[in-house]
Motif scaffolding. Sequence first.
Motif, PDB file in Angstrom:
ATOM      1  N   MET A 135       0.826  -1.220   0.000  1.00  0.00           N
ATOM      2  CA  MET A 135       0.000   0.000   0.000  1.00  0.00           C
ATOM      3  C   MET A 135       0.849   1.255   0.000  1.00  0.00           C
ATOM      4  O   MET A 135       0.538   2.232  -0.661  1.00  0.00           O
ATOM      5  CB  MET A 135      -0.849   0.058   1.264  1.00  0.00           C
ATOM      6  N   SER A 196       8.976  -0.506   7.713  1.00  0.00           N
ATOM      7  CA  SER A 196       7.760  -1.089   8.266  1.00  0.00           C
ATOM      8  C   SER A 196       8.010  -1.367   9.745  1.00  0.00           C
ATOM      9  O   SER A 196       9.110  -1.758  10.140  1.00  0.00           O
ATOM     10  CB  SER A 196       7.426  -2.394   7.548  1.00  0.00           C
ATOM     11  N   ILE A 205      19.446  -2.429  10.490  1.00  0.00           N
ATOM     12  CA  ILE A 205      19.502  -1.996   9.081  1.00  0.00           C
ATOM     13  C   ILE A 205      19.751  -0.485   9.018  1.00  0.00           C
ATOM     14  O   ILE A 205      20.521  -0.012   8.179  1.00  0.00           O
ATOM     15  CB  ILE A 205      18.205  -2.399   8.327  1.00  0.00           C
TER      16      ILE A 205
HETATM   17  C1  LIG Z   1       3.332  -6.410   7.430  1.00  0.00           C
HETATM   18  S1  LIG Z   1       4.406  -6.298   6.157  1.00  0.00           S
HETATM   19  C2  LIG Z   1       4.329  -4.711   5.444  1.00  0.00           C
HETATM   20  C3  LIG Z   1       3.731  -3.599   6.224  1.00  0.00           C
HETATM   21  C4  LIG Z   1       2.849  -2.628   5.457  1.00  0.00           C
HETATM   22  N1  LIG Z   1       2.780  -2.949   4.047  1.00  0.00           N
HETATM   23  C5  LIG Z   1       3.263  -1.197   5.638  1.00  0.00           C
HETATM   24  O1  LIG Z   1       3.161  -0.442   4.705  1.00  0.00           O
HETATM   25  O2  LIG Z   1       3.649  -0.853   6.750  1.00  0.00           O
HETATM   26  C6  LIG Z   1       6.000  -6.348   6.821  1.00  0.00           C
HETATM   27  C7  LIG Z   1       6.920  -7.086   5.897  1.00  0.00           C
HETATM   28  O3  LIG Z   1       8.250  -6.907   6.386  1.00  0.00           O
HETATM   29  C8  LIG Z   1       8.987  -8.020   5.911  1.00  0.00           C
HETATM   30  N2  LIG Z   1      10.269  -8.066   6.626  1.00  0.00           N
HETATM   31  C9  LIG Z   1      10.524  -8.549   7.865  1.00  0.00           C
HETATM   32  N3  LIG Z   1      11.841  -8.407   8.152  1.00  0.00           N
HETATM   33  C10 LIG Z   1      12.425  -7.829   7.063  1.00  0.00           C
HETATM   34  C11 LIG Z   1      13.751  -7.434   6.733  1.00  0.00           C
HETATM   35  N4  LIG Z   1      14.754  -7.602   7.595  1.00  0.00           N
HETATM   36  N5  LIG Z   1      13.980  -6.876   5.530  1.00  0.00           N
HETATM   37  C12 LIG Z   1      12.973  -6.700   4.641  1.00  0.00           C
HETATM   38  N6  LIG Z   1      11.693  -7.063   4.892  1.00  0.00           N
HETATM   39  C13 LIG Z   1      11.409  -7.625   6.079  1.00  0.00           C
HETATM   40  C14 LIG Z   1       8.065  -9.194   6.126  1.00  0.00           C
HETATM   41  O4  LIG Z   1       8.416 -10.287   5.312  1.00  0.00           O
HETATM   42  C15 LIG Z   1       6.694  -8.589   5.779  1.00  0.00           C
HETATM   43  O5  LIG Z   1       6.331  -8.896   4.467  1.00  0.00           O
END
Ligand SMILES: C[S@@+](CC[C@H](N)C(=O)[O-])C[C@H]1O[C@@H](n2cnc3c(N)ncnc32)[C@H](O)[C@@H]1O
Length: 264
Positions: A135, A196, A205
């Motif tokens: 989104m 996120s 990171i």
């Molecule tokens: C709930 S989702 C996205 C949140 C939402 N679309 C937003 O806009 O806030 C969070 C995503 O972060 C990813 N994620 C977790 N750890 C991560 C990392 N170290 N690097 C990149 N992505 C990561 C997960 O796989 C998941 O798909």
Amino acid sequence: MIALKTFQESLSEFSERFDDLAERYDHTINNCSELEILIDDYSKFITNERNEEAWEQLELQESSDLNQLVMDLRKKSALCVAIMEKYRALKLQDGNAEIADYFKNIESCIEEEFGSFQITSESKVLLVGSGSFPMTPLLIAKRTGAEVVGIDIDDEAIKLGRNVVKRLGSGLNIRLEKISVEDLDFTKDVTHIIFSSTVESKYDILDQLYALTNENVVVAMRYGNRLKSLFNYPLREVDEQRWKLVENIIRPDHVFDIALYKKV
Ligand SMILES: C[S@@+](CC[C@H](N)C(=O)[O-])C[C@H]1O[C@@H](n2cnc3c(N)ncnc32)[C@H](O)[C@@H]1O
């Protein structure tokens, strides 16, 4: 005020419901409605002022079992939000694009994300943790015309996410990649970075990004402290030689708040 015992019982109950529904995800939309209800209930629970006092009492207890329960809830709810995005992407594929309350909540906040450091058509935006239903990239690219790259560690999220962008973001400058910030060429040119809230390693990171980014970059770190830390990884101290907290956007009715950092 909510009694501490009732509060703790609610936490244990949420924990069991998250376990149950995470286990039942089978890459179809079979248990979608149940998970939507659970995430909506949980969002209301962590933004309910009346739970704040019980949270404070719980913090005073310093019990290792309770600490463990809180850490588990954070992990499990993050996993379930990621699954909920998968459901939403799968539903879009099937031609059903209704929006649950949780998404309205997230979407309504995207405008305030960068406070006084607004995104323009010239900006280059990186989202760490783009998810299966991206989104944030869609809204940013649509509203500003900026170039947006989303990265994620989950293959399924990248695949579903690309499908969503294809359907909803035709003509927009959005790319989704399973790649780390150090391997991404775009990193050195980014003007805005969004983390996120449910990315556990977000502060590690951020530390890494110091050497990889240019001096004007602004970082929006989504986070949740106190009661909201049941659903988000909280704010952390940063290396004061590197990053400076320039704005803290507190949003009482939203599931997460936003800290803005710039280089020192
Ligand atoms: C709930 S989702 C996205 C949140 C939402 N679309 C937003 O806009 O806030 C969070 C995503 O972060 C990813 N994620 C977790 N750890 C991560 C990392 N170290 N690097 C990149 N992505 C990561 C997960 O796989 C998941 O798909």
